[in-house]
Design a protein around this motif. Sequence first.
Motif, short mmCIF file in Angstrom:
data_model
loop_
_atom_site.label_atom_id
_atom_site.label_comp_id
_atom_site.label_asym_id
_atom_site.label_seq_id
_atom_site.Cartn_x
_atom_site.Cartn_y
_atom_site.Cartn_z
N GLY A 92 98.72 67.99 80.22
CA GLY A 92 97.86 68.95 79.51
C GLY A 92 98.72 70.18 78.99
N VAL A 93 97.93 71.11 78.45
CA VAL A 93 98.58 72.21 77.81
C VAL A 93 98.36 73.41 78.76
CG1 VAL A 93 98.38 71.15 75.55
CG2 VAL A 93 96.66 72.89 76.23
N SER A 94 98.92 74.62 78.65
CA SER A 94 98.68 75.59 79.28
C SER A 94 97.79 76.56 78.71
CB SER A 94 99.99 76.45 79.53
OG SER A 94 100.34 77.02 78.16
N GLN A 95 97.20 77.59 79.46
CA GLN A 95 96.02 78.46 79.05
C GLN A 95 96.67 79.23 77.89
OE1 GLN A 95 92.58 78.51 79.97
NE2 GLN A 95 92.84 80.01 78.08
N GLU A 96 98.07 79.49 77.93
CA GLU A 96 98.51 80.51 76.93
C GLU A 96 98.66 79.47 75.57
OE1 GLU A 96 100.76 80.08 80.02
OE2 GLU A 96 99.43 81.62 80.52
N TYR A 97 98.99 78.33 75.58
CA TYR A 97 98.80 77.48 74.50
C TYR A 97 97.39 77.75 73.96
CZ TYR A 97 99.18 73.84 71.11
OH TYR A 97 99.19 73.12 70.22
N LEU A 98 96.68 77.44 74.60
CA LEU A 98 95.13 77.52 74.03
C LEU A 98 95.07 78.98 73.51
CD1 LEU A 98 93.08 76.08 77.04
CD2 LEU A 98 93.92 74.85 74.83
N ASP A 99 95.46 80.00 74.02
CA ASP A 99 95.19 81.38 73.31
C ASP A 99 95.89 81.35 72.14
OD1 ASP A 99 93.78 81.83 75.73
OD2 ASP A 99 95.42 82.86 76.51
N THR A 100 96.91 80.66 71.76
CA THR A 100 97.85 80.99 70.35
C THR A 100 97.30 79.77 69.37
OG1 THR A 100 99.16 79.17 71.36
CG2 THR A 100 99.83 81.35 71.70
N HIS A 142 91.63 69.04 61.78
CA HIS A 142 90.84 68.79 62.81
C HIS A 142 90.48 69.88 63.55
CE1 HIS A 142 92.63 64.48 62.82
NE2 HIS A 142 91.73 64.60 62.11
N ILE A 143 89.18 70.37 63.75
CA ILE A 143 88.74 71.59 64.28
C ILE A 143 87.46 71.37 65.24
CG2 ILE A 143 89.34 73.18 62.22
CD1 ILE A 143 86.42 72.83 61.08
N TYR A 144 87.51 72.05 66.18
CA TYR A 144 86.83 71.91 67.36
C TYR A 144 86.20 73.28 67.92
CZ TYR A 144 89.44 67.68 67.81
OH TYR A 144 90.19 66.29 67.57
N ASP A 145 85.38 73.27 68.74
CA ASP A 145 84.93 74.59 69.52
C ASP A 145 85.92 74.88 70.46
OD1 ASP A 145 82.52 75.47 68.17
OD2 ASP A 145 81.45 73.61 69.61
N LEU A 146 86.58 75.86 70.84
CA LEU A 146 87.50 76.01 71.74
C LEU A 146 87.18 75.64 73.08
CD1 LEU A 146 90.29 77.14 72.66
CD2 LEU A 146 89.55 79.36 72.83
N GLU A 147 85.91 76.21 73.19
CA GLU A 147 85.21 75.68 74.76
C GLU A 147 85.33 73.91 74.74
OE1 GLU A 147 80.42 76.51 75.68
OE2 GLU A 147 81.14 76.74 73.74
N CYS A 148 85.20 73.35 73.84
CA CYS A 148 84.95 71.97 73.98
C CYS A 148 86.46 71.39 74.15
CB CYS A 148 84.54 71.19 72.84
SG CYS A 148 82.61 71.95 72.66
N VAL A 149 87.24 71.83 73.27
CA VAL A 149 88.62 71.03 73.17
C VAL A 149 89.62 71.60 74.16
CG1 VAL A 149 90.00 72.59 71.72
CG2 VAL A 149 90.30 70.01 71.63
N GLY A 150 89.31 72.89 74.55
CA GLY A 150 90.08 73.79 75.74
C GLY A 150 90.27 72.79 76.91
N PRO A 151 89.18 72.57 77.76
CA PRO A 151 89.33 71.56 78.89
C PRO A 151 89.96 70.24 78.50
CG PRO A 151 87.17 72.39 78.56
CD PRO A 151 87.71 72.80 77.45
N TRP A 152 89.72 69.64 77.42
CA TRP A 152 90.20 68.42 77.28
C TRP A 152 91.81 68.60 77.08
CZ3 TRP A 152 90.24 63.35 77.01
CH2 TRP A 152 90.95 62.64 76.42
N LEU A 153 91.95 69.67 76.32
CA LEU A 153 93.79 69.77 76.13
C LEU A 153 94.32 70.05 77.50
CD1 LEU A 153 93.86 71.65 72.61
CD2 LEU A 153 94.45 69.30 73.18
N GLN A 154 93.64 70.72 78.38
CA GLN A 154 94.48 71.20 79.54
C GLN A 154 94.59 69.75 80.51
OE1 GLN A 154 91.75 74.15 81.21
NE2 GLN A 154 93.26 75.66 80.68
#
Lengths: 200, 190
Positions: A92-100, A142-154
Motif C-alpha cells: 500500500g501507499v503511506s498516509q503522506e502519499y494520500l495527503d499529496t 480517474h477520480i474518487y472520493d478520498l474517503e473511498c480510495v484512501g483505505p484501498w490505496l493503503q
Amino acid sequence: MSTYEEEHNIQDRANPRADDTTARGRQHATLSNIIDTFLTTSGSDTPSNAYAMEALTSALHHLSDADGSRLAQTLMESLQDSGDIDGKRSKGVSQEYLDTLERVKVSSISEDDAFCPICTNKFKDDKYPLVVRLPCGHGVNHIYDLECVGPWLQMNSTCPLCRTNVLEAEQNRRKKIEEEIRRAKEEDSEEEEEDWDVYG
Amino acid sequence: MAERRLFQEYNRYKKSPPSKSNPQIISLNPISEDNIFNWQAIISKPTKKDNPFYYGGQWKLSIAVSRQYPLEPPVIKFITPIVHPNINLKTGEICLDILKKDAWSPAWNLEHLLVAILMLLDSPEPDSPLNIDAANLYRHDPVGFQSMVQFNMWKVGSFVDVKKSTPTTITKSNQVIRDVSGSKIRAIIA
C-alpha cells in the motif's frame, strides 16, 4: 535541595536519554491509543505500529494465560498473520502519499452525474466532497472520493479502474520532471559554452 | 459503507435487471431484504451457441458479502454442483483470480463478478484446477468432457427447459433448480 526526581523516587529520564531525540513525550500508551495507532497506521512499517502490535500481543497473551481464553488465542494468531503479510509485502501507499494526491474541485467536474466508482455516490450529492485524481497518466481521469480510495490505496497501490500502480506512476512522473530539468540545465550550460566561444 | 453500496446496487438491479443486458444472468438479489449481505444469483447457458459444454444448464450461486465490501471481494460459491476444472464439485468453491484479494478491484460490483464467472464457464483454465479430473478430461478429451458435464447436469437436474424458453424469455416459472441437499436430487439418483 532534593530534586523532583529524588522526591518522587524516579530516575531522571531527560538526562540519560538526552541523545534519544525521538518520541520522548508520552511513552505510556493507553489501550485506546494503541488500538488507534494500530488501526490508522496498519500496513505501514512504522516503529509505533510495531510497538502497538507488541503491546496488543502481550495484552492478548495475558488474557489467554489468565483464563485460557480461546478467543484471545485466535485473535493473537490472526494478528500475527496480518503482521506477516504486512511485513512481507506492504503493497500500500503511506498516509503522506494520500495527503499529496491531486485534489479535484467538484465544480470543475463537467459531468453532472459523475460518481465515485467505489461508493457509487454522485460527487455532487456530497455536502463536503473531497475528491482526488490518481496519477494514472495516459490521459485518463480517474477520480474518487478520498474517503473511498484512501483505505484501498493503503492496502493496494493500484488504481481500481486501470490497475496502474500509482506509486510507480508517481515515480515515473518525478523521473521525467527531473530529466527535463537536467536537460534544460545541460542546454543552458551548452549555450553558455557557446557564448564563451564567441566572446572569449 | 458496505451496506449503502449494496443497497444502491440492489436498487439499480431492481430498476434495470442484469438479465436485460445479459440474458445469461437470470436473477441476482439478496436472499432476504433483511440481510443485504447474503445474496443469491442464477446464471445459465441456454443454448449450444452460448457454450459448447454447458449448454442447457443453469446454476444457483450463493454470494456472501463482507462488511469490508467493496474493499474486499465477496465470497461466491456454486450451490448447484457443476463439473468444471476451476470449480470444486463438492464445495462449489470457485478458483478465479478476481475473487481473491490480490486481483479484486473495488470498482467492480456483483454483476461484474457474475459476468466473469460466465466467462470462466466459457474458457476453463485446466492449468490451475480445483477439479483435477475435470481438468484432465477437458485437456485430453473435450468430447468426453462435454458428456461428463451434460451427464452431471442431468444427474443434478440443473437444466433450462430449452424448448420452452429461448435465452431472452427465461422466467422464474420454468426454472428447474435443485440444490445438493434437495430431496428431488436424491429421488433422481435413487
